[in-house]
Design a protein around this motif. Structure first.
Motif, PDB file in Angstrom:
ATOM      1  N   HIS A  95      -3.481  -4.957  -3.311  1.00 49.19           N
ATOM      2  CA  HIS A  95      -3.618  -4.965  -1.853  1.00 49.19           C
ATOM      3  C   HIS A  95      -2.768  -3.863  -1.216  1.00 49.19           C
ATOM      4  CE1 HIS A  95      -0.181  -7.797  -2.252  1.00 49.19           C
ATOM      5  NE2 HIS A  95       0.168  -7.363  -1.053  1.00 49.19           N
ATOM      6  N   ASP A  96      -1.755  -3.371  -1.925  1.00 50.11           N
ATOM      7  CA  ASP A  96      -0.973  -2.224  -1.448  1.00 50.11           C
ATOM      8  C   ASP A  96      -1.741  -0.920  -1.701  1.00 50.11           C
ATOM      9  OD1 ASP A  96       1.306  -3.812  -0.796  1.00 50.11           O
ATOM     10  OD2 ASP A  96       1.915  -3.771  -2.889  1.00 50.11           O
ATOM     11  N   SER A  97      -2.155  -0.722  -2.940  1.00 46.05           N
ATOM     12  CA  SER A  97      -2.776   0.556  -3.302  1.00 46.05           C
ATOM     13  C   SER A  97      -4.140   0.732  -2.640  1.00 46.05           C
ATOM     14  CB  SER A  97      -2.880   0.701  -4.820  1.00 46.05           C
ATOM     15  OG  SER A  97      -3.567  -0.378  -5.385  1.00 46.05           O
ATOM     16  N   LEU A  98      -4.934  -0.325  -2.525  1.00 46.62           N
ATOM     17  CA  LEU A  98      -6.251  -0.200  -1.889  1.00 46.62           C
ATOM     18  C   LEU A  98      -6.141   0.111  -0.394  1.00 46.62           C
ATOM     19  CD1 LEU A  98      -8.161  -3.133  -3.625  1.00 46.62           C
ATOM     20  CD2 LEU A  98      -8.519  -0.686  -3.976  1.00 46.62           C
ATOM     21  N   SER A  99      -5.086  -0.357   0.231  1.00 43.81           N
ATOM     22  CA  SER A  99      -4.912  -0.137   1.673  1.00 43.81           C
ATOM     23  C   SER A  99      -4.047   1.078   1.995  1.00 43.81           C
ATOM     24  CB  SER A  99      -4.304  -1.383   2.323  1.00 43.81           C
ATOM     25  OG  SER A  99      -3.001  -1.613   1.825  1.00 43.81           O
ATOM     26  N   GLY A 100      -3.418   1.659   0.967  1.00 44.57           N
ATOM     27  CA  GLY A 100      -2.538   2.802   1.212  1.00 44.57           C
ATOM     28  C   GLY A 100      -1.228   2.413   1.870  1.00 44.57           C
ATOM     29  N   THR A 101      -0.775   1.192   1.614  1.00 47.11           N
ATOM     30  CA  THR A 101       0.470   0.717   2.221  1.00 47.11           C
ATOM     31  C   THR A 101       1.529   0.496   1.153  1.00 47.11           C
ATOM     32  OG1 THR A 101      -0.260  -1.590   2.086  1.00 47.11           O
ATOM     33  CG2 THR A 101      -0.699  -0.414   4.151  1.00 47.11           C
ATOM     34  N   TYR A 102       2.761   0.345   1.615  1.00 51.32           N
ATOM     35  CA  TYR A 102       3.906   0.098   0.745  1.00 51.32           C
ATOM     36  C   TYR A 102       4.736  -1.018   1.362  1.00 51.32           C
ATOM     37  CZ  TYR A 102       2.872   4.703  -1.204  1.00 51.32           C
ATOM     38  OH  TYR A 102       2.252   5.772  -1.791  1.00 51.32           O
ATOM     39  N   VAL A 103       5.372  -1.823   0.520  1.00 52.81           N
ATOM     40  CA  VAL A 103       6.353  -2.790   0.999  1.00 52.81           C
ATOM     41  C   VAL A 103       7.711  -2.224   0.606  1.00 52.81           C
ATOM     42  CG1 VAL A 103       7.229  -5.141   0.851  1.00 52.81           C
ATOM     43  CG2 VAL A 103       4.771  -4.721   0.813  1.00 52.81           C
ATOM     44  N   VAL A 104       8.539  -2.001   1.610  1.00 49.55           N
ATOM     45  CA  VAL A 104       9.815  -1.321   1.393  1.00 49.55           C
ATOM     46  C   VAL A 104      10.965  -2.140   1.957  1.00 49.55           C
ATOM     47  CG1 VAL A 104       8.744   0.974   1.449  1.00 49.55           C
ATOM     48  CG2 VAL A 104       9.643  -0.020   3.554  1.00 49.55           C
ATOM     49  N   LYS A 105      12.158  -1.810   1.481  1.00 48.86           N
ATOM     50  CA  LYS A 105      13.379  -2.412   2.022  1.00 48.86           C
ATOM     51  C   LYS A 105      13.632  -1.756   3.375  1.00 48.86           C
ATOM     52  CE  LYS A 105      14.987  -2.758  -2.677  1.00 48.86           C
ATOM     53  NZ  LYS A 105      15.726  -2.079  -3.727  1.00 48.86           N
ATOM     54  N   LYS A 106      13.663  -2.553   4.409  1.00 44.07           N
ATOM     55  CA  LYS A 106      13.731  -2.034   5.774  1.00 44.07           C
ATOM     56  C   LYS A 106      14.963  -1.160   6.020  1.00 44.07           C
ATOM     57  CE  LYS A 106      13.137  -3.289  10.537  1.00 44.07           C
ATOM     58  NZ  LYS A 106      13.147  -4.281  11.572  1.00 44.07           N
TER      59      LYS A 106
ATOM     60  N   VAL B 158      13.181   3.201  -2.077  1.00 39.87           N
ATOM     61  CA  VAL B 158      13.049   2.335  -0.901  1.00 39.87           C
ATOM     62  C   VAL B 158      12.047   1.203  -1.116  1.00 39.87           C
ATOM     63  CG1 VAL B 158      13.740   4.133   0.729  1.00 39.87           C
ATOM     64  CG2 VAL B 158      11.324   3.764   0.266  1.00 39.87           C
ATOM     65  N   LEU B 159      11.306   1.239  -2.221  1.00 43.57           N
ATOM     66  CA  LEU B 159      10.318   0.192  -2.483  1.00 43.57           C
ATOM     67  C   LEU B 159      11.004  -1.151  -2.717  1.00 43.57           C
ATOM     68  CD1 LEU B 159       7.792   1.944  -4.902  1.00 43.57           C
ATOM     69  CD2 LEU B 159       7.493   1.459  -2.469  1.00 43.57           C
ATOM     70  N   ALA B 160      10.353  -2.205  -2.253  1.00 38.94           N
ATOM     71  CA  ALA B 160      10.862  -3.556  -2.498  1.00 38.94           C
ATOM     72  C   ALA B 160      10.817  -3.831  -4.002  1.00 38.94           C
ATOM     73  CB  ALA B 160      10.006  -4.571  -1.751  1.00 38.94           C
ATOM     74  N   SER B 161      11.790  -4.585  -4.471  1.00 36.34           N
ATOM     75  CA  SER B 161      11.840  -4.913  -5.894  1.00 36.34           C
ATOM     76  C   SER B 161      10.772  -5.956  -6.235  1.00 36.34           C
ATOM     77  CB  SER B 161      13.220  -5.456  -6.249  1.00 36.34           C
ATOM     78  OG  SER B 161      13.405  -6.730  -5.654  1.00 36.34           O
ATOM     79  N   GLN B 162      10.493  -6.104  -7.526  1.00 32.85           N
ATOM     80  CA  GLN B 162       9.544  -7.134  -7.944  1.00 32.85           C
ATOM     81  C   GLN B 162      10.073  -8.526  -7.607  1.00 32.85           C
ATOM     82  OE1 GLN B 162       8.592  -6.176 -12.075  1.00 32.85           O
ATOM     83  NE2 GLN B 162       6.596  -5.452 -11.374  1.00 32.85           N
ATOM     84  N   GLY B 163      11.389  -8.696  -7.651  1.00 34.35           N
ATOM     85  CA  GLY B 163      11.982  -9.971  -7.261  1.00 34.35           C
ATOM     86  C   GLY B 163      11.729 -10.285  -5.790  1.00 34.35           C
ATOM     87  N   GLN B 164      11.886  -9.281  -4.938  1.00 33.69           N
ATOM     88  CA  GLN B 164      11.606  -9.472  -3.517  1.00 33.69           C
ATOM     89  C   GLN B 164      10.125  -9.772  -3.300  1.00 33.69           C
ATOM     90  OE1 GLN B 164      13.408  -5.679  -2.350  1.00 33.69           O
ATOM     91  NE2 GLN B 164      14.647  -6.804  -0.848  1.00 33.69           N
ATOM     92  N   ARG B 165       9.264  -9.055  -4.012  1.00 33.17           N
ATOM     93  CA  ARG B 165       7.818  -9.277  -3.876  1.00 33.17           C
ATOM     94  C   ARG B 165       7.451 -10.689  -4.317  1.00 33.17           C
ATOM     95  NH1 ARG B 165       4.713  -4.574  -3.014  1.00 33.17           N
ATOM     96  NH2 ARG B 165       3.293  -6.133  -2.209  1.00 33.17           N
ATOM     97  N   PHE B 166       8.044 -11.156  -5.417  1.00 28.95           N
ATOM     98  CA  PHE B 166       7.770 -12.505  -5.910  1.00 28.95           C
ATOM     99  C   PHE B 166       8.258 -13.544  -4.902  1.00 28.95           C
ATOM    100  CE2 PHE B 166       8.920 -16.279  -8.472  1.00 28.95           C
ATOM    101  CZ  PHE B 166       7.661 -16.588  -8.957  1.00 28.95           C
ATOM    102  N   LEU B 167       9.443 -13.339  -4.362  1.00 31.82           N
ATOM    103  CA  LEU B 167       9.981 -14.249  -3.353  1.00 31.82           C
ATOM    104  C   LEU B 167       9.081 -14.255  -2.110  1.00 31.82           C
ATOM    105  CD1 LEU B 167      12.312 -16.195  -2.903  1.00 31.82           C
ATOM    106  CD2 LEU B 167      13.642 -14.301  -1.984  1.00 31.82           C
ATOM    107  N   ASN B 168       8.548 -13.091  -1.737  1.00 37.17           N
ATOM    108  CA  ASN B 168       7.616 -13.019  -0.610  1.00 37.17           C
ATOM    109  C   ASN B 168       6.399 -13.912  -0.856  1.00 37.17           C
ATOM    110  OD1 ASN B 168       9.223 -11.181   0.739  1.00 37.17           O
ATOM    111  ND2 ASN B 168       7.966  -9.413   0.233  1.00 37.17           N
ATOM    112  N   VAL B 169       5.846 -13.863  -2.057  1.00 36.00           N
ATOM    113  CA  VAL B 169       4.672 -14.682  -2.393  1.00 36.00           C
ATOM    114  C   VAL B 169       5.009 -16.161  -2.293  1.00 36.00           C
ATOM    115  CG1 VAL B 169       3.101 -15.349  -4.265  1.00 36.00           C
ATOM    116  CG2 VAL B 169       3.573 -12.935  -3.846  1.00 36.00           C
ATOM    117  N   ILE B 170       6.149 -16.557  -2.831  1.00 35.92           N
ATOM    118  CA  ILE B 170       6.550 -17.975  -2.823  1.00 35.92           C
ATOM    119  C   ILE B 170       6.752 -18.469  -1.385  1.00 35.92           C
ATOM    120  CG2 ILE B 170       8.348 -19.625  -3.513  1.00 35.92           C
ATOM    121  CD1 ILE B 170       6.600 -18.628  -5.835  1.00 35.92           C
TER     122      ILE B 170
END
Length: 166
Positions: free
Chosen positions: A135-146, A12-24
Motif C-alpha cells: 500500500h506504500d509502494s503502489l501509492s508512492g507514499t512513505y511512512v516516516v518518523k515525524k 527517516v523511514l519508520a521501523s518495522q517495529g513501528q509499522r507492526f505496532l501501527n497495525v495492532i
C-alpha cells in the motif's frame, strides 16, 4: 552539482517495529469503531422505535458484517490520512504518511493507499527486510518518523547548520 529537491532517505523511514505496532493499534481501534457504530445504530433504532434498523444490525449475516467492517476500515484510513496524514496509531508511534519529497500526499495517493490495503496477503508484504508495504509502494507514499523527517528537511534547507551543537 547539488541536488535541489528533498527526498526521503532510509534513515527517516519508520521501523518495522513501528509499522507492526501501527497495525495492532489501528486494528484494535477499528474493532472498537465497528462495535461502537453497530451499538449506536441499535440504540438509535430502539430509541426511535425503528426496530427494523436495530433488528437488521442484530441479525447481520456474514457478508453484511464483512462489508460493514470493510466500510469502517476504509473510512478510518482514508479520512484520517487525508486530513491528518496519520492514523491514531501513527500518532502514538510518532510517524506520518508523506510523499517522496516529504510533503503531504494527495487525495488520490491516499485513495490508492487505502484501496491497496484490501489486496489479499497485503499485510504479508512487510515480511523480510522491506520496510514498505504494497500500500506504500503502489501509492508512492512513505511512512516516516515525524521528528527525523522535520530535522532532515531543516538540514536540507539549511545545510550550514548541520553539525552545530544545540
Amino acid at each position: 552539482m547539488k541536488n535541489k529537491e528533498f527526498a526521503i532517505t532510509e534513515n527517516v523511514l519508520a521501523s518495522q517495529g513501528q509499522r507492526f505496532l501501527n497495525v495492532i493499534i489501528d486494528s484494535l481501534f477499528i474493532y472498537i469503531l465497528v462495535l461502537s457504530a453497530g451499538t449506536t445504530i441499535v440504540l438509535i433504532g430502539e430509541a426511535t422505535n425503528n426496530f427494523a434498523v436495530s433488528g437488521w444490525v442484530e441479525n447481520m449475516n456474514f457478508v453484511e458484517i464483512v462489508a460493514y467492517g470493510l466500510l469502517i476500515l476504509f473510512l478510518y484510513y482514508f479520512l484520517s490520512e487525508v486530513y491528518f496524514s496519520r492514523t491514531l496509531a501513527k500518532l502514538v508511534t510518532r510517524t506520518v504518511v508523506v510523499r517522496s519529497d516529504g510533503s503531504k500526499p494527495t487525495i488520490k495517493m491516499i485513495f490508492i493507499r487505502t484501496i491497496s490495503r484490501f489486496i489479499v496477503f497485503e499485510s504479508l508484504s512487510y515480511l523480510g527486510g522491506i520496510s514498505r508495504g504494497w500500500h506504500d509502494s503502489l501509492s508512492g507514499t512513505y511512512v516516516v518518523k515525524k521528528e527525523k523527517l522535520a530535522k532532515s528537511k531543516h538540514y536540507f534547507q539549511h545545510p550550514e547548520e548541520f553539525g552545530r551543537v544545540e
